[in-house]
Design a protein around this motif. Structure first.
Motif, PDB file in Angstrom:
ATOM      1  N   ARG A   1       0.842  -1.195   0.000  1.00 37.94           N
ATOM      2  CA  ARG A   1       0.000   0.000   0.000  1.00 37.94           C
ATOM      3  C   ARG A   1       0.878   1.246   0.000  1.00 37.94           C
ATOM      4  O   ARG A   1       2.006   1.236   0.523  1.00 37.94           O
ATOM      5  N   LEU A   2       0.347   2.328  -0.559  1.00 40.15           N
ATOM      6  CA  LEU A   2       1.065   3.597  -0.600  1.00 40.15           C
ATOM      7  C   LEU A   2       0.187   4.735  -0.102  1.00 40.15           C
ATOM      8  O   LEU A   2      -1.029   4.744  -0.302  1.00 40.15           O
ATOM      9  N   GLY A   3       0.835   5.701   0.525  1.00 38.36           N
ATOM     10  CA  GLY A   3       0.151   6.900   0.983  1.00 38.36           C
ATOM     11  C   GLY A   3       1.163   7.852   1.594  1.00 38.36           C
ATOM     12  O   GLY A   3       2.368   7.577   1.617  1.00 38.36           O
ATOM     13  N   PRO A   4       0.711   8.987   2.098  1.00 35.95           N
ATOM     14  CA  PRO A   4       1.620   9.931   2.741  1.00 35.95           C
ATOM     15  C   PRO A   4       1.977   9.482   4.154  1.00 35.95           C
ATOM     16  O   PRO A   4       1.145   8.941   4.865  1.00 35.95           O
ATOM     17  N   GLY A   5       3.236   9.720   4.553  1.00 34.30           N
ATOM     18  CA  GLY A   5       3.649   9.361   5.907  1.00 34.30           C
ATOM     19  C   GLY A   5       4.402  10.462   6.621  1.00 34.30           C
ATOM     20  O   GLY A   5       4.612  10.392   7.827  1.00 34.30           O
TER      21      GLY A   5
ATOM     22  N   ILE B   1       7.872  19.215   7.142  1.00 34.57           N
ATOM     23  CA  ILE B   1       9.335  19.239   7.186  1.00 34.57           C
ATOM     24  C   ILE B   1       9.718  20.339   8.162  1.00 34.57           C
ATOM     25  O   ILE B   1       9.564  21.529   7.868  1.00 34.57           O
ATOM     26  N   GLY B   2      10.176  19.958   9.334  1.00 37.11           N
ATOM     27  CA  GLY B   2      10.453  20.963  10.367  1.00 37.11           C
ATOM     28  C   GLY B   2       9.179  21.698  10.724  1.00 37.11           C
ATOM     29  O   GLY B   2       8.181  21.080  11.116  1.00 37.11           O
ATOM     30  N   ASP B   3       9.207  23.015  10.565  1.00 35.32           N
ATOM     31  CA  ASP B   3       8.025  23.833  10.859  1.00 35.32           C
ATOM     32  C   ASP B   3       7.153  24.064   9.633  1.00 35.32           C
ATOM     33  O   ASP B   3       6.150  24.764   9.714  1.00 35.32           O
ATOM     34  N   GLU B   4       7.528  23.500   8.487  1.00 34.21           N
ATOM     35  CA  GLU B   4       6.777  23.716   7.252  1.00 34.21           C
ATOM     36  C   GLU B   4       5.802  22.555   7.030  1.00 34.21           C
ATOM     37  O   GLU B   4       6.224  21.430   6.760  1.00 34.21           O
ATOM     38  N   PRO B   5       4.510  22.803   7.108  1.00 41.07           N
ATOM     39  CA  PRO B   5       3.545  21.714   6.890  1.00 41.07           C
ATOM     40  C   PRO B   5       3.232  21.533   5.409  1.00 41.07           C
ATOM     41  O   PRO B   5       3.261  22.492   4.621  1.00 41.07           O
ATOM     42  N   PHE B   6       2.952  20.313   5.027  1.00 47.48           N
ATOM     43  CA  PHE B   6       2.329  20.068   3.730  1.00 47.48           C
ATOM     44  C   PHE B   6       0.842  20.360   3.882  1.00 47.48           C
ATOM     45  O   PHE B   6       0.233  20.015   4.899  1.00 47.48           O
ATOM     46  N   LEU B   7       0.248  20.969   2.872  1.00 52.46           N
ATOM     47  CA  LEU B   7      -1.091  21.529   3.026  1.00 52.46           C
ATOM     48  C   LEU B   7      -2.207  20.634   2.503  1.00 52.46           C
ATOM     49  O   LEU B   7      -3.340  20.733   2.968  1.00 52.46           O
ATOM     50  N   HIS B   8      -1.916  19.778   1.549  1.00 55.82           N
ATOM     51  CA  HIS B   8      -2.973  19.014   0.886  1.00 55.82           C
ATOM     52  C   HIS B   8      -2.809  17.527   1.169  1.00 55.82           C
ATOM     53  O   HIS B   8      -1.720  17.040   1.469  1.00 55.82           O
ATOM     54  N   LEU B   9      -3.918  16.800   1.046  1.00 60.40           N
ATOM     55  CA  LEU B   9      -3.917  15.355   1.277  1.00 60.40           C
ATOM     56  C   LEU B   9      -2.897  14.640   0.403  1.00 60.40           C
ATOM     57  O   LEU B   9      -2.339  13.621   0.797  1.00 60.40           O
TER      58      LEU B   9
ATOM     59  N   ARG C   1      13.694  21.626   4.599  1.00 60.18           N
ATOM     60  CA  ARG C   1      12.609  22.479   4.105  1.00 60.18           C
ATOM     61  C   ARG C   1      11.960  21.774   2.914  1.00 60.18           C
ATOM     62  O   ARG C   1      12.519  20.796   2.380  1.00 60.18           O
ATOM     63  N   ILE C   2      10.803  22.242   2.497  1.00 63.62           N
ATOM     64  CA  ILE C   2      10.127  21.694   1.326  1.00 63.62           C
ATOM     65  C   ILE C   2      10.818  22.242   0.084  1.00 63.62           C
ATOM     66  O   ILE C   2      10.784  23.448  -0.178  1.00 63.62           O
TER      67      ILE C   2
ATOM     68  N   ASN D   1     -10.631  20.575  -4.018  1.00 66.97           N
ATOM     69  CA  ASN D   1     -10.639  21.817  -3.232  1.00 66.97           C
ATOM     70  C   ASN D   1     -10.980  21.552  -1.766  1.00 66.97           C
ATOM     71  O   ASN D   1     -10.666  22.366  -0.894  1.00 66.97           O
ATOM     72  N   TYR D   2     -11.633  20.439  -1.501  1.00 71.17           N
ATOM     73  CA  TYR D   2     -12.097  20.116  -0.145  1.00 71.17           C
ATOM     74  C   TYR D   2     -11.165  19.138   0.569  1.00 71.17           C
ATOM     75  O   TYR D   2     -11.466  18.709   1.681  1.00 71.17           O
ATOM     76  N   LEU D   3     -10.055  18.796  -0.061  1.00 68.58           N
ATOM     77  CA  LEU D   3      -9.167  17.803   0.516  1.00 68.58           C
ATOM     78  C   LEU D   3      -7.882  18.406   1.076  1.00 68.58           C
ATOM     79  O   LEU D   3      -6.864  17.715   1.196  1.00 68.58           O
ATOM     80  N   TYR D   4      -7.923  19.677   1.417  1.00 71.49           N
ATOM     81  CA  TYR D   4      -6.810  20.249   2.159  1.00 71.49           C
ATOM     82  C   TYR D   4      -6.835  19.687   3.577  1.00 71.49           C
ATOM     83  O   TYR D   4      -7.901  19.446   4.160  1.00 71.49           O
ATOM     84  N   LEU D   5      -5.665  19.464   4.133  1.00 69.62           N
ATOM     85  CA  LEU D   5      -5.575  18.843   5.447  1.00 69.62           C
ATOM     86  C   LEU D   5      -6.246  19.679   6.526  1.00 69.62           C
ATOM     87  O   LEU D   5      -6.783  19.140   7.498  1.00 69.62           O
ATOM     88  N   ALA D   6      -6.238  20.990   6.354  1.00 72.89           N
ATOM     89  CA  ALA D   6      -6.917  21.846   7.330  1.00 72.89           C
ATOM     90  C   ALA D   6      -8.402  21.530   7.394  1.00 72.89           C
ATOM     91  O   ALA D   6      -9.023  21.615   8.464  1.00 72.89           O
ATOM     92  N   ASN D   7      -8.985  21.143   6.257  1.00 70.12           N
ATOM     93  CA  ASN D   7     -10.403  20.754   6.250  1.00 70.12           C
ATOM     94  C   ASN D   7     -10.598  19.384   6.888  1.00 70.12           C
ATOM     95  O   ASN D   7     -11.517  19.181   7.690  1.00 70.12           O
ATOM     96  N   LEU D   8      -9.743  18.427   6.512  1.00 73.42           N
ATOM     97  CA  LEU D   8      -9.925  17.050   6.965  1.00 73.42           C
ATOM     98  C   LEU D   8      -9.612  16.879   8.445  1.00 73.42           C
ATOM     99  O   LEU D   8     -10.083  15.922   9.068  1.00 73.42           O
TER     100      LEU D   8
END
Length: 541
Positions: free
Chosen positions: A53-57, A61-69, A106-107, A348-355
């Motif tokens: 299986r694959l997905g994000p883990g 990166i440090g204080d920089e968040p990834f924003l989307h699923l 950093r990203i 548009n609705y799959l940003y991590l802030a929403n989820l």
């Protein structure tokens, strides 16, 4: 425990006030070695192999968040099943995006919804020249793992795929598909024939620099042990509805004789992609826009030889990510899809802030999103045998229609196979080996409740009956079908899914094995770690 539920019409609505689903989107560590799982129930003696299986883990990166699923760095998971014993292992794929991010803290490479910014240690002149070194496309292959020849590749939706060792999960090498075929990227959902031939689709530059879509064929394993990718070729090309704005393509359909390409109104603004990417910190999501006037176009092409069929099939606007199946029947092509109504982009609705909001806010956000629906469309191959204004579909088992309109346009209306408010049947699977491109009865899917995955579903596409497996505060992944060796019926087999129960004090994640016939539990193999969200994968016997 709710276990298996028989649902004759609508999905039972569940609630998640504790918000345990947020744990699906948290960074985890890879393993140094496989860990034994605790098995309850009895794993079938014939079921041996690896669930990959694959997905994000890695979600920051440090204080920089990834924003989307679809931004977190690719993590590969493996449950090994052998003689009734199970082990679990996971490892990050050593992509350029991952290695450079860890090295520079950093990203570094722009992801789907997160822009990379220049190194703050560089002076303004260094940054300026960096901007114009060209677009650096991500190789973050977090979506799926697929077999090509005798090898296995992790993939996303760009031109890069990554060869991996399915036993050790070691990263072997990055492959650029642009070196072999004319294609700007490829989907993570190829079709694979019994002999190992792989077909995929991606946009390209066609005639007169207009955008088009190429179907690419990768042959099976070669007798001379050469790499099949080196013998890739384009077999047919679909035109684009807009010259410089290709539609987003996540999957496509294939029957025994035809390719089916559904062109949706979700467009990529190529000019913005090329001109603004580095200068303004644009990401992939910034380059999407919706064409609110085009509706949805269905395209057909013959497989052998590859030839585009210029029928003008049109339907109302919808988003499409996953085809369920399509097949030929009595001069028609039946196309079953997981759709989302309208032309607004669901991503548009799959940003991590929403989820990662609290449950009540998750529901409010989802109420504004397109409504999911499983639909069946039917395309007539002979569009001239009926008079204009008359339904051309004569199949007795469907209410889908196709009506000839002005200028040879055929308007398609679907039959709805499943619909319930904010309850999606998504990440569909079938008995692929026996029924891909052929008539079939059963589809399996992941139930999304306001975008939160909280059930495993089975749908009879003929009777529209539904079944579901569900337990409180438990979040499964896409169910993969594995057929029993002596199968008699289409649904003789098991479903494999990774389930996370974040509130459990012991064994908060497990491999779940269900009977594909009635969704009753066969066994589970539990581990003492949280497993983040996974998207797609495969069972390697």
């Amino acid at each position: 425990m709710l276990g298996c539920l028989y649902l004759s019409h609508l999905m039972k609505i569940s609630y998640h006030p504790a918000g345990g689903y947020k744990k699906l989107f948290e960074t985890c560590e890879e393993f140094a070695e496989p860990t034994p799982a605790q098995v309850t129930g009895e794993i079938p003696a014939w079921l041996h192999g690896s669930l990959l299986r694959l997905g994000p883990g890695l979600f920051e990166i440090g204080d920089e968040p990834f924003l989307h699923l679809f931004d977190g760095q690719a993590l590969m998971h493996k449950f090994d099943l052998k003689a009734g014993h199970v082990t679990y292992y996971r490892k990050f794929i050593r992509t350029d995006a991952y290695v450079r991010a860890l090295t520079e803290k950093r990203i570094v490479i722009t992801e789907f919804g997160t822009a990379a910014y220049p190194d703050p240690c560089k002076n303004i002149f260094s940054r300026f020249f960096t901007y114009f070194q060209g677009i650096e496309v991500t190789d973050n292959c977090l979506v799926n793992v697929i077999p090509i020849g005798e090898d296995f590749y992790a993939c996303t939706e760009t031109n890069f795929i990554t060869k991996v060792n399915p036993d050790t999960l070691e990263t072997i090498k990055k492959v650029d598909l642009c070196n072999y075929v004319s294609i700007n990227g490829a989907t993570a959902h190829p079709h694979i024939e019994q002999d190992g031939t792989v077909y995929n689709i991606g946009n390209c530059f066609g005639k007169n620099l207009s955008l088009a879509y190429n179907i690419v064929k990768i042959p099976p394993s070669q007798k001379d042990k050469s790499d099949p990718i080196e013998k890739s070729k384009v077999v047919v090309q679909f035109p684009s509805s807009e010259r410089f704005k290709p539609s987003y393509v996540h999957s496509f359909g294939m029957t025994e004789k035809y390719f089916v390409f559904v062109e949706t109104p979700i467009k990529i603004n190529l000019l913005k992609f090329l001109s603004c990417w580095s200068i303004t910190g644009t990401n992939y999501m910034d380059c999407f826009e919706s064409n609110d006037k085009m509706g949805t176009w269905f395209h057909l092409a013959a497989k052998h030889p590859g030839e585009y069929i210029g029928h003008k099939f049109r339907a109302s606007a919808f988003n499409l990510f996953h085809h369920i199946n399509c097949y030929e029947d009595q001069g028609f092509i039946v196309v079953d899809l997981c759709t989302w109504k309208g032309y607004e982009f669901v991503y548009n609705y799959l940003y991590l802030a929403n989820l990662k909001q609290n449950w009540e806010e998750v529901k409010k956000t989802a109420m504004r999103a397109p409504q999911p629906e499983v639909r069946r469309y039917v395309l007539p191959l002979d569009i001239y045998r009926e008079e204009p204004g008359k339904n051309m579909i004569s199949l007795p088992y469907t209410t889908a229609t196709a009506v000839m309109g002005s200028e040879g346009t055929v308007w398609l209306e679907p039959e709805v196979l499943f619909s319930a408010p904010r309850q999606a049947f998504e990440f569909p699977q079938i008995n692929y080996r026996k029924h891909s491109g052929k008539d079939y009865t059963f589809a399996y899917g992941l139930g999304l409740n306001h975008f939160i995955p909280d059930r495993i579903c089975k749908l009879n596409v003929k009777s529209k009956e539904t079944w579901a497996w569900q337990e409180p505060d438990s979040y499964p992944s896409e169910p993969l079908f594995v057929q029993t060796p002596d199968a008699q019926g289409e649904d003789d087999g098991v479903l494999l899914s990774i389930v996370v129960n974040p509130g459990s004090t012991q064994h908060p994640a497990y491999l779940l094995i269900l009977s594909a016939t009635d969704l009753t539990e066969v066994a589970r193999a539990s581990v003492d770690v949280i497993i983040p969200v996974t998207f797609h994968g495969m069972f390697k016997a």
